[in-house]
Design a protein around this motif. Sequence first.
Motif, mmCIF file in Angstrom:
data_model
loop_
_atom_site.group_PDB
_atom_site.id
_atom_site.type_symbol
_atom_site.label_atom_id
_atom_site.label_comp_id
_atom_site.label_asym_id
_atom_site.label_seq_id
_atom_site.Cartn_x
_atom_site.Cartn_y
_atom_site.Cartn_z
ATOM 1 N N ALA A 55 0.814 -1.220 0.000
ATOM 2 C CA ALA A 55 0.000 0.000 0.000
ATOM 3 C C ALA A 55 0.848 1.271 0.000
ATOM 4 O O ALA A 55 0.531 2.243 -0.700
ATOM 5 C CB ALA A 55 -0.942 0.003 1.201
ATOM 6 N N THR A 56 1.929 1.283 0.758
ATOM 7 C CA THR A 56 2.804 2.456 0.792
ATOM 8 C C THR A 56 3.446 2.680 -0.571
ATOM 9 O O THR A 56 3.514 3.817 -1.052
ATOM 10 C CB THR A 56 3.895 2.289 1.872
ATOM 11 O OG1 THR A 56 3.258 2.107 3.140
ATOM 12 C CG2 THR A 56 4.809 3.500 1.925
ATOM 13 N N ALA A 57 3.903 1.619 -1.203
ATOM 14 C CA ALA A 57 4.515 1.742 -2.530
ATOM 15 C C ALA A 57 3.496 2.248 -3.547
ATOM 16 O O ALA A 57 3.806 3.132 -4.348
ATOM 17 C CB ALA A 57 5.098 0.399 -2.974
ATOM 18 N N ILE A 58 2.292 1.721 -3.520
ATOM 19 C CA ILE A 58 1.251 2.170 -4.454
ATOM 20 C C ILE A 58 0.966 3.653 -4.258
ATOM 21 O O ILE A 58 0.886 4.417 -5.220
ATOM 22 C CB ILE A 58 -0.032 1.327 -4.290
ATOM 23 C CG1 ILE A 58 0.220 -0.104 -4.797
ATOM 24 C CG2 ILE A 58 -1.210 1.962 -5.020
ATOM 25 C CD1 ILE A 58 -0.901 -1.089 -4.495
ATOM 26 N N LYS A 59 0.854 4.073 -3.003
ATOM 27 C CA LYS A 59 0.561 5.483 -2.713
ATOM 28 C C LYS A 59 1.680 6.390 -3.217
ATOM 29 O O LYS A 59 1.436 7.384 -3.900
ATOM 30 C CB LYS A 59 0.363 5.665 -1.207
ATOM 31 C CG LYS A 59 0.037 7.096 -0.794
ATOM 32 C CD LYS A 59 -0.211 7.160 0.718
ATOM 33 C CE LYS A 59 -0.686 8.504 1.169
ATOM 34 N NZ LYS A 59 0.302 9.542 1.128
ATOM 35 N N ARG A 60 2.921 6.034 -2.908
ATOM 36 C CA ARG A 60 4.045 6.889 -3.311
ATOM 37 C C ARG A 60 4.227 6.898 -4.827
ATOM 38 O O ARG A 60 4.555 7.935 -5.411
ATOM 39 C CB ARG A 60 5.315 6.461 -2.597
ATOM 40 C CG ARG A 60 5.238 6.869 -1.115
ATOM 41 C CD ARG A 60 6.474 6.695 -0.328
ATOM 42 N NE ARG A 60 7.646 7.295 -0.909
ATOM 43 C CZ ARG A 60 8.879 7.009 -0.520
ATOM 44 N NH1 ARG A 60 9.088 6.136 0.451
ATOM 45 N NH2 ARG A 60 9.911 7.596 -1.083
ATOM 46 N N LEU A 61 4.022 5.769 -5.484
ATOM 47 C CA LEU A 61 4.130 5.744 -6.944
ATOM 48 C C LEU A 61 3.025 6.573 -7.589
ATOM 49 O O LEU A 61 3.262 7.271 -8.576
ATOM 50 C CB LEU A 61 4.083 4.295 -7.459
ATOM 51 C CG LEU A 61 5.317 3.456 -7.154
ATOM 52 C CD1 LEU A 61 5.053 1.998 -7.470
ATOM 53 C CD2 LEU A 61 6.530 3.967 -7.914
ATOM 54 N N SER A 62 1.825 6.524 -7.030
ATOM 55 C CA SER A 62 0.728 7.331 -7.585
ATOM 56 C C SER A 62 0.974 8.822 -7.385
ATOM 57 O O SER A 62 0.497 9.648 -8.157
ATOM 58 C CB SER A 62 -0.612 6.920 -6.986
ATOM 59 O OG SER A 62 -0.650 7.207 -5.616
ATOM 60 N N GLU A 63 1.768 9.173 -6.366
ATOM 61 C CA GLU A 63 2.130 10.570 -6.115
ATOM 62 C C GLU A 63 3.402 10.977 -6.864
ATOM 63 O O GLU A 63 3.843 12.119 -6.764
ATOM 64 C CB GLU A 63 2.351 10.786 -4.620
ATOM 65 C CG GLU A 63 1.115 10.567 -3.775
ATOM 66 C CD GLU A 63 1.412 10.531 -2.282
ATOM 67 O OE1 GLU A 63 0.432 10.564 -1.509
ATOM 68 O OE2 GLU A 63 2.592 10.462 -1.877
ATOM 69 N N GLY A 64 4.007 10.038 -7.588
ATOM 70 C CA GLY A 64 5.244 10.329 -8.317
ATOM 71 C C GLY A 64 6.450 10.454 -7.411
ATOM 72 O O GLY A 64 7.422 11.132 -7.744
ATOM 73 N N ARG A 65 6.420 9.810 -6.263
ATOM 74 C CA ARG A 65 7.495 9.923 -5.269
ATOM 75 C C ARG A 65 8.390 8.687 -5.296
ATOM 76 O O ARG A 65 8.409 7.894 -4.370
ATOM 77 C CB ARG A 65 6.891 10.132 -3.887
ATOM 78 C CG ARG A 65 6.164 11.452 -3.767
ATOM 79 C CD ARG A 65 5.473 11.641 -2.429
ATOM 80 N NE ARG A 65 6.366 11.320 -1.321
ATOM 81 C CZ ARG A 65 5.930 10.851 -0.162
ATOM 82 N NH1 ARG A 65 4.653 10.618 0.041
ATOM 83 N NH2 ARG A 65 6.780 10.596 0.807
ATOM 84 N N LEU A 66 9.159 8.544 -6.348
ATOM 85 C CA LEU A 66 10.109 7.448 -6.471
ATOM 86 C C LEU A 66 11.445 7.916 -5.917
ATOM 87 O O LEU A 66 11.968 8.955 -6.323
ATOM 88 C CB LEU A 66 10.260 7.056 -7.950
ATOM 89 C CG LEU A 66 11.091 5.841 -8.268
ATOM 90 C CD1 LEU A 66 10.449 4.586 -7.681
ATOM 91 C CD2 LEU A 66 11.237 5.683 -9.768
#
Length: 166
Positions: free
Chosen positions: A129-140
Amino acid sequence: MTKIWKETGFVSDDPWIVETEETKAGSNEKAILGLDAFIDVVSTGDARELGVLIAPADDVTRLAPYVDRIALVAVAFPAFNDGRAFSHASLLRSQLGFQGEVRAVGDVLIDQIPLMLRCGIGSFAVTNATAIKRLSEGRLPGITNHYQPTARPSSDAKSYSWRRVS
């Protein structure tokens, strides 16, 4: 919930299904088979578009005779601390010359994605869930220093820690 992510963003209509005893690909889906099952199918001359799942203990070099017939290679990360799939992806690109899609499946964490990209992995089956959230926010997360060259070289030659700049 699993979401497929590439550098261009999330993919909404990915057709690939990892086949198991309980789950089979439907008519509008494409099958990802285990290594032995994949080799059995392709050695019979089956021309379907297939993917192959490489488990951590598999010998990825067994794919050498088939690299031109593989549509997708999924490398398994069963746990965040099992990094053998990094080696599988690197071998696929550097020694076997595989040019198709390499996908990370399993325990894909946000902090590891930049390293996975460098090893030649281009798509990710993300459930965290954390990875999905950060990827959707463009936070790689980024990597400022590199210790060795990989399948995907750094855009900044000065980022390699072992190179001296005069």
